[in-house]
Design a protein around this motif. Structure first.
Motif, mmCIF file in Angstrom:
data_model
loop_
_atom_site.group_PDB
_atom_site.id
_atom_site.type_symbol
_atom_site.label_atom_id
_atom_site.label_comp_id
_atom_site.label_asym_id
_atom_site.label_seq_id
_atom_site.Cartn_x
_atom_site.Cartn_y
_atom_site.Cartn_z
ATOM 1 N N THR A 68 8.830 23.568 16.418
ATOM 2 C CA THR A 68 8.315 24.929 16.355
ATOM 3 C C THR A 68 8.219 25.489 17.766
ATOM 4 O O THR A 68 7.735 24.837 18.681
ATOM 5 C CB THR A 68 6.923 24.956 15.699
ATOM 6 N N THR A 90 6.699 21.666 11.197
ATOM 7 C CA THR A 90 8.059 21.588 11.727
ATOM 8 C C THR A 90 7.986 21.031 13.147
ATOM 9 O O THR A 90 7.260 21.563 13.986
ATOM 10 C CB THR A 90 8.723 22.982 11.741
ATOM 11 N N ASP A 100 4.225 25.098 6.817
ATOM 12 C CA ASP A 100 5.611 24.745 7.160
ATOM 13 C C ASP A 100 5.842 24.862 8.664
ATOM 14 O O ASP A 100 6.467 23.999 9.279
ATOM 15 C CB ASP A 100 6.603 25.652 6.427
ATOM 16 N N ASP A 138 9.674 31.260 16.980
ATOM 17 C CA ASP A 138 9.498 31.077 15.536
ATOM 18 C C ASP A 138 8.134 31.601 15.087
ATOM 19 O O ASP A 138 8.015 32.298 14.076
ATOM 20 C CB ASP A 138 9.587 29.594 15.156
#
Length: 189
Positions: free
Chosen positions: A74, A71, A67, A78
């Motif tokens: 990112t 994304t 994930d 994060d």
């Protein structure tokens, strides 16, 4: 207060009747969640349970990092949050199982799968998240390499390729300067 500092107390505890020791032991175990899980693992689980635990964490790592890697926006912030969360999970696994090889294997998998290049930055006046991530990753890898060095040479052989892959990945990223400054080796021989 440490028990080793009070030898008389240790003697008295050992002299207690078995029933009284059992009561005290159960009360102590109930106060510590990790100790309770560790005893459950030692007394009630077997090798298949260890492989199930490892498989669960591997799935968690692959799902979360997939994930994160897919994304589009990112950032280092994060990634740092995710790495800390997953590292905490692996550390808990180690406290419960005391499985050295599996801990090193999981951490190498975690850092090999994590992103180290970002298109977007999180601007903050107080924190440089890219540098925080670089410090975190390099220091974590140094700890992994210390544990790696303590493994039996056959087990080291099994993980050597992943370890060298991770070192190559770090030195190919913006973290190379931090890695050099903190004394991270470029390869494991």
């Amino acid at each position: 207060m440490k028990l080793s500092e009070h030898k008389d107390l240790k003697k008295e505890i050992l002299a207690l009747p078995v029933k009284e020791k059992d009561k005290l032991l159960l009360r102590l175990v109930a106060k510590d969640k990790v100790l309770t899980e560790h005893l459950h693992f030692l007394l009630l689980e077997d090798e298949s349970n260890l492989s199930d635990r490892v498989a669960f964490i591997k799935n968690e790592i692959s799902d979360v990092l997939e994930d994160l890697n897919t994304t589009p926006k990112t950032s280092a912030k994060d990634t740092l949050l995710v790495l800390r969360k997953l590292t905490k999970q692996i550390n808990h696994f180690y406290k419960v199982t005391k499985a050295d090889f599996e801990e090193v294997e999981l951490k190498l998998l975690l850092f090999n799968a994590s992103p180290m290049a970002f298109k977007y930055k999180v601007y903050s006046l107080t924190k440089n998240h890219e540098q925080l991530l670089a410090n975190y990753v390099v220091k974590a890898i140094l700890i992994i390499l210390r544990k790696f060095a303590k493994l039996h040479e056959d087990l080291q052989f099994d993980l050597k390729e992943e370890a060298n892959s991770l070192l190559t990945k770090v030195y190919a990223s913006y973290m190379s300067r931090t890695a050099t400054d903190l004394g991270l080796p470029k390869t494991i021989v």
